[in-house]
Design a protein around this motif. Structure first.
Motif, short mmCIF file in Angstrom:
data_model
loop_
_atom_site.label_atom_id
_atom_site.label_comp_id
_atom_site.label_asym_id
_atom_site.label_seq_id
_atom_site.Cartn_x
_atom_site.Cartn_y
_atom_site.Cartn_z
N UNK A 141 0.83 -1.06 0.02
CA UNK A 141 -0.19 0.02 0.03
C UNK A 141 0.97 1.19 -0.22
N UNK A 142 0.42 2.25 -0.85
CA UNK A 142 1.33 3.62 -0.70
C UNK A 142 0.37 4.71 -1.04
N UNK A 143 0.38 5.53 0.03
CA UNK A 143 -0.45 6.79 0.14
C UNK A 143 -0.33 7.49 -1.03
N UNK A 144 0.95 7.64 -1.83
CA UNK A 144 1.51 8.35 -2.66
C UNK A 144 0.53 8.30 -3.88
N UNK A 145 0.09 6.99 -4.05
CA UNK A 145 -0.73 6.81 -5.43
C UNK A 145 -2.06 7.39 -5.18
N UNK A 146 -2.61 8.00 -3.80
CA UNK A 146 -3.62 8.50 -3.54
C UNK A 146 -3.88 10.04 -3.82
N UNK A 147 -2.55 10.65 -4.01
CA UNK A 147 -2.52 12.02 -4.14
C UNK A 147 -2.86 12.87 -2.80
N UNK A 148 -2.48 12.40 -1.80
CA UNK A 148 -2.58 13.06 -0.45
C UNK A 148 -1.19 13.32 0.43
N UNK B 42 -0.15 -1.37 10.28
CA UNK B 42 -0.67 -1.36 9.04
C UNK B 42 -2.17 -1.12 9.03
N UNK B 43 -2.92 -1.39 10.09
CA UNK B 43 -4.36 -1.14 10.12
C UNK B 43 -4.50 0.43 10.19
N UNK B 44 -3.62 0.85 10.98
CA UNK B 44 -3.83 2.50 11.01
C UNK B 44 -3.30 3.18 9.76
N UNK B 45 -2.40 2.64 9.21
CA UNK B 45 -1.86 3.38 7.99
C UNK B 45 -2.73 3.24 6.74
N UNK B 46 -3.70 2.08 6.86
CA UNK B 46 -4.68 1.89 5.56
C UNK B 46 -5.63 3.01 5.81
N UNK B 47 -5.60 3.77 7.02
CA UNK B 47 -6.73 4.81 7.24
C UNK B 47 -5.87 6.56 7.04
N UNK B 48 -4.73 6.40 7.20
CA UNK B 48 -4.04 7.68 7.25
C UNK B 48 -2.42 7.60 7.40
N UNK B 49 -1.61 8.17 6.93
CA UNK B 49 -0.18 8.02 7.04
C UNK B 49 0.35 8.41 8.59
#
Length: 312
Positions: A114-121, A222-229
């Motif tokens: 999972x990578x938040x960079x792909x979500x534009x945030x 991982x659980x928390x990271x899937x919701x926010x960095x």
């Protein structure tokens, strides 16, 4: 590496030990200075800096030739410094509020990567520069990302304000931001005052405070990271971290208790059987992998799984 050890390397090192003729070594030195815009006050300073640079080059080349560590080193912007251990930070910086059970309820099957960079945030990589407050930068980045996830808008907040107003505060960084009423945008807060001036601008971003995760629980991370960095503290005091170039970082000398640096944790993945966290640093996009580092996941490498928090 300790200062004494590296000083001995500098004294022992010659151009032939690097396997390069003196004129070729001089050319590499000149090219490195141009690349990083180096100018020194006098010949004495340049000779001292070159000695450190030459010693670090020997370390980098020896490390990269081994090809066993799983990561590479490079001659980056720190290469002309005698790299040594930094001053530790003891996170009284953790939010007092622990995450509730429903915040960390594990997903049945989290994705393999999972990578938040792909979500534009995720905002652009910053350079903390003279502020010297990595936790202010990482905290601002986490709040920016959390706001972007909730509102769809990316606001560049003032990490200078956080450094000015929360560095010596009794509260933790996220609780402090809540207590001062929020943080202003980068363009609205006066730069480099050295004093808290949050009454000179209107806060553009507000949070309720911060929460912490229990230490050494990568599953809950991982659980928390899937919701926010997330915001993590690490031991970045080693030459291998400071000259990191790419790959999955690990160092047996890393501490799991003493930390001196903060990062924004934006994702996780796996490569050739090695699990890693994707972390955003604040040493400019010229460091590491365009400003990012992969740190080994699941073994509390450099304390990355010991001091974890996030805004809410």
């Amino acid at each position: 590496m300790a200062c004494l050890s590296q000083t001995l390397i500098i004294l022992a090192l010659t151009s032939s030990s690097l396997g390069a003729p003196r004129d070729n070594l001089q050319q590499r030195w000149e090219e490195w200075k141009v690349k990083y815009g180096r100018r020194y006050s006098d010949l004495g300073e340049e000779e001292e800096r070159r000695g450190a640079w030459q010693a670090n080059m020997g370390l980098v080349e020896a490390h990269n030739k081994r090809r066993q560590a799983g990561f590479s080193l490079e001659m980056n912007q720190f290469a002309d410094q005698i790299l040594q251990q930094r001053h530790p930070v003891f996170p009284a910086l953790q939010p007092r509020t622990a995450a509730r059970a429903d915040d960390t309820e594990a997903f049945q099957a989290p994705p393999p990567s999972f990578d938040w960079r792909s979500k534009g945030v995720i905002s652009a990589v910053k350079n903390q520069g003279t502020i010297g407050s990595a936790d202010a930068v990482a905290a601002a980045e986490c709040m920016e990302s959390w706001n972007a996830i909730k509102t769809g808008q990316m606001l560049n907040t003032s990490y200078q304000e956080i450094a000015d107003c929360c560095r010596a505060h009794n509260d933790t960084v996220f609780d402090c931001v809540h207590n001062i009423g929020g943080v202003c945008s980068e363009k609205d807060y006066p730069a480099l005052t050295g004093q808290c001036r949050n009454n000179t601008c209107h806060p553009g971003l507000q949070i309720q405070g911060g929460k912490r995760l229990p230490p050494r629980r990568p599953d809950l991370m991982i659980t928390a990271l899937l919701q926010r960095p997330l915001m993590v503290y690490v031991d970045a005091s080693h030459v291998t971290f400071q000259l990191y170039g790419g790959g999955v970082y690990s160092d047996p000398n890393c501490s799991t208790e003493r930390v001196d640096h903060a990062l924004q944790l934006v994702g996780y993945g796996q490569k050739e059987g090695q699990k890693y966290w994707i972390c955003k640093n604040s040493w400019s996009s010229r460091w590491g992998m365009d400003g990012y580092i992969w740190i080994r996941r699941g073994s509390d490498e450099c304390a990355i799984e010991s001091y974890v928090s996030y805004p809410y």
